[in-house]
Design a protein around this motif. Structure first.
Motif, PDB file in Angstrom:
ATOM      1  N   PRO A 132      -3.915 -24.114 -58.032  1.00 38.35           N
ATOM      2  CA  PRO A 132      -2.737 -24.706 -57.396  1.00 38.35           C
ATOM      3  C   PRO A 132      -2.128 -23.770 -56.344  1.00 38.35           C
ATOM      4  O   PRO A 132      -2.135 -22.554 -56.496  1.00 38.35           O
ATOM      5  N   SER A 133      -1.620 -24.390 -55.293  1.00 34.19           N
ATOM      6  CA  SER A 133      -0.962 -23.614 -54.242  1.00 34.19           C
ATOM      7  C   SER A 133       0.262 -24.371 -53.743  1.00 34.19           C
ATOM      8  O   SER A 133       0.334 -25.592 -53.819  1.00 34.19           O
ATOM      9  N   LEU A 134       1.210 -23.592 -53.252  1.00 35.18           N
ATOM     10  CA  LEU A 134       2.390 -24.139 -52.582  1.00 35.18           C
ATOM     11  C   LEU A 134       2.552 -23.321 -51.311  1.00 35.18           C
ATOM     12  O   LEU A 134       2.567 -22.088 -51.351  1.00 35.18           O
ATOM     13  N   ASN A 135       2.644 -23.998 -50.192  1.00 33.16           N
ATOM     14  CA  ASN A 135       2.735 -23.327 -48.900  1.00 33.16           C
ATOM     15  C   ASN A 135       4.018 -23.791 -48.230  1.00 33.16           C
ATOM     16  O   ASN A 135       4.149 -24.959 -47.872  1.00 33.16           O
ATOM     17  N   ILE A 136       4.970 -22.870 -48.089  1.00 31.74           N
ATOM     18  CA  ILE A 136       6.277 -23.186 -47.532  1.00 31.74           C
ATOM     19  C   ILE A 136       6.336 -22.638 -46.108  1.00 31.74           C
ATOM     20  O   ILE A 136       6.017 -21.471 -45.879  1.00 31.74           O
ATOM     21  N   SER A 141       9.288 -22.101 -37.145  1.00 33.98           N
ATOM     22  CA  SER A 141       8.195 -21.136 -37.056  1.00 33.98           C
ATOM     23  C   SER A 141       6.980 -21.820 -36.461  1.00 33.98           C
ATOM     24  O   SER A 141       6.971 -23.036 -36.265  1.00 33.98           O
ATOM     25  N   ARG A 142       5.942 -21.020 -36.253  1.00 36.54           N
ATOM     26  CA  ARG A 142       4.679 -21.639 -35.859  1.00 36.54           C
ATOM     27  C   ARG A 142       4.230 -22.460 -37.050  1.00 36.54           C
ATOM     28  O   ARG A 142       4.175 -21.968 -38.171  1.00 36.54           O
ATOM     29  N   ILE A 143       3.890 -23.685 -36.820  1.00 34.10           N
ATOM     30  CA  ILE A 143       3.467 -24.542 -37.922  1.00 34.10           C
ATOM     31  C   ILE A 143       1.971 -24.783 -37.816  1.00 34.10           C
ATOM     32  O   ILE A 143       1.460 -25.099 -36.741  1.00 34.10           O
ATOM     33  N   TYR A 144       1.298 -24.608 -38.919  1.00 32.30           N
ATOM     34  CA  TYR A 144      -0.128 -24.857 -38.986  1.00 32.30           C
ATOM     35  C   TYR A 144      -0.345 -26.179 -39.697  1.00 32.30           C
ATOM     36  O   TYR A 144       0.387 -26.529 -40.608  1.00 32.30           O
ATOM     37  N   ASP A 145      -1.346 -26.902 -39.287  1.00 33.60           N
ATOM     38  CA  ASP A 145      -1.594 -28.209 -39.871  1.00 33.60           C
ATOM     39  C   ASP A 145      -2.216 -28.079 -41.261  1.00 33.60           C
ATOM     40  O   ASP A 145      -2.664 -27.007 -41.671  1.00 33.60           O
ATOM     41  N   LEU A 146      -2.224 -29.178 -41.952  1.00 34.54           N
ATOM     42  CA  LEU A 146      -2.758 -29.238 -43.314  1.00 34.54           C
ATOM     43  C   LEU A 146      -4.181 -28.696 -43.378  1.00 34.54           C
ATOM     44  O   LEU A 146      -4.539 -27.978 -44.314  1.00 34.54           O
ATOM     45  N   GLU A 147      -4.979 -29.004 -42.377  1.00 31.36           N
ATOM     46  CA  GLU A 147      -6.376 -28.556 -42.365  1.00 31.36           C
ATOM     47  C   GLU A 147      -6.492 -27.025 -42.398  1.00 31.36           C
ATOM     48  O   GLU A 147      -7.426 -26.477 -42.966  1.00 31.36           O
ATOM     49  N   SER A 148      -5.527 -26.339 -41.793  1.00 29.85           N
ATOM     50  CA  SER A 148      -5.543 -24.868 -41.832  1.00 29.85           C
ATOM     51  C   SER A 148      -5.439 -24.363 -43.263  1.00 29.85           C
ATOM     52  O   SER A 148      -6.134 -23.431 -43.654  1.00 29.85           O
ATOM     53  N   THR A 163       7.694 -28.121 -45.428  1.00 24.77           N
ATOM     54  CA  THR A 163       8.366 -27.591 -44.245  1.00 24.77           C
ATOM     55  C   THR A 163       9.868 -27.676 -44.455  1.00 24.77           C
ATOM     56  O   THR A 163      10.400 -28.733 -44.787  1.00 24.77           O
ATOM     57  N   ILE A 164      10.535 -26.548 -44.260  1.00 24.83           N
ATOM     58  CA  ILE A 164      12.000 -26.503 -44.300  1.00 24.83           C
ATOM     59  C   ILE A 164      12.448 -26.519 -42.840  1.00 24.83           C
ATOM     60  O   ILE A 164      12.334 -25.515 -42.136  1.00 24.83           O
ATOM     61  N   GLU A 165      12.896 -27.682 -42.390  1.00 25.27           N
ATOM     62  CA  GLU A 165      13.079 -27.963 -40.963  1.00 25.27           C
ATOM     63  C   GLU A 165      13.945 -26.946 -40.226  1.00 25.27           C
ATOM     64  O   GLU A 165      13.585 -26.532 -39.136  1.00 25.27           O
ATOM     65  N   GLU A 166      15.048 -26.531 -40.753  1.00 28.96           N
ATOM     66  CA  GLU A 166      15.956 -25.637 -40.019  1.00 28.96           C
ATOM     67  C   GLU A 166      15.675 -24.158 -40.244  1.00 28.96           C
ATOM     68  O   GLU A 166      16.411 -23.300 -39.746  1.00 28.96           O
ATOM     69  N   ALA A 167      14.633 -23.845 -40.975  1.00 28.51           N
ATOM     70  CA  ALA A 167      14.319 -22.440 -41.275  1.00 28.51           C
ATOM     71  C   ALA A 167      13.383 -21.855 -40.223  1.00 28.51           C
ATOM     72  O   ALA A 167      12.516 -22.544 -39.709  1.00 28.51           O
TER      73      ALA A 167
END
Length: 170
Positions: A132-136, A141-148, A163-167
């Protein structure tokens, strides 16, 4: 015993690497604003990060340098970018007999990081972790797509990337 690994930024890459290399010891991986990509060819990233380490090493070598004075120097070095100035006090040992007025002592070994810098941006994209993984990630920030994320975490779904939109990164 198994444990959950977590890390932010380069620490997130370290957590991902630990999970992939020692899956028998890890029961989960949490990364915060860290992407499982190799940034060795990202000159902008490398030159900035290396300049920060060099600045911090220089501050640590100056006779009589205190944490407070290092932060003041950081304000000038980072030219009014408070998110980067904040790296300095976050890296200084405070407490247990150390304060901002005392000689600077870093919580990490800056000299070792600097000497091993060429290995830091590297991430082995061939690694895999099926637990299991959680990626916050921060929305600013630079956002990487799910495939990454699915490259290293093949079982990763949209629910595992939050994704925490305002962070931002910091």
């Amino acid at each position: 015993d198994k444990f959950t690994v977590r890390g932010h930024s380069m620490g997130g890459r370290t957590a991902m690497t630990l999970a992939a290399r020692y899956p028998d010891r890890v029961d989960g991986c949490i990364s915060v604003d860290a992407a499982p990509v190799n940034e060795n060819d990202n000159f902008k990233f490398g030159s900035f990060a290396e300049s920060v380490l060099k600045f911090m090493a220089e501050m640590g070598q100056k006779e009589g340098m205190t944490g407070k004075f290092a932060v003041e120097n950081a304000k000038e070095f980072f030219a009014g970018k408070p998110q980067f100035v904040a790296l300095v006090p976050r890296s200084i040992v405070i407490g247990k007999g150390h304060g901002y007025e005392d000689p600077i002592k870093y919580a990490v070994n800056i000299e070792t990081l600097l000497s091993q810098f060429s290995n830091i941006p590297y991430f082995d994209e061939s690694l895999r972790y099926e637990g299991p993984s959680l990626n916050i990630v921060g929305g600013k920030s630079r956002i990487y797509d799910l495939e990454s994320y699915q490259k290293i975490f093949p079982n990763c779904t949209e629910q595992d990337v939050v994704t925490i939109e305002e962070a931002g990164h910091w």
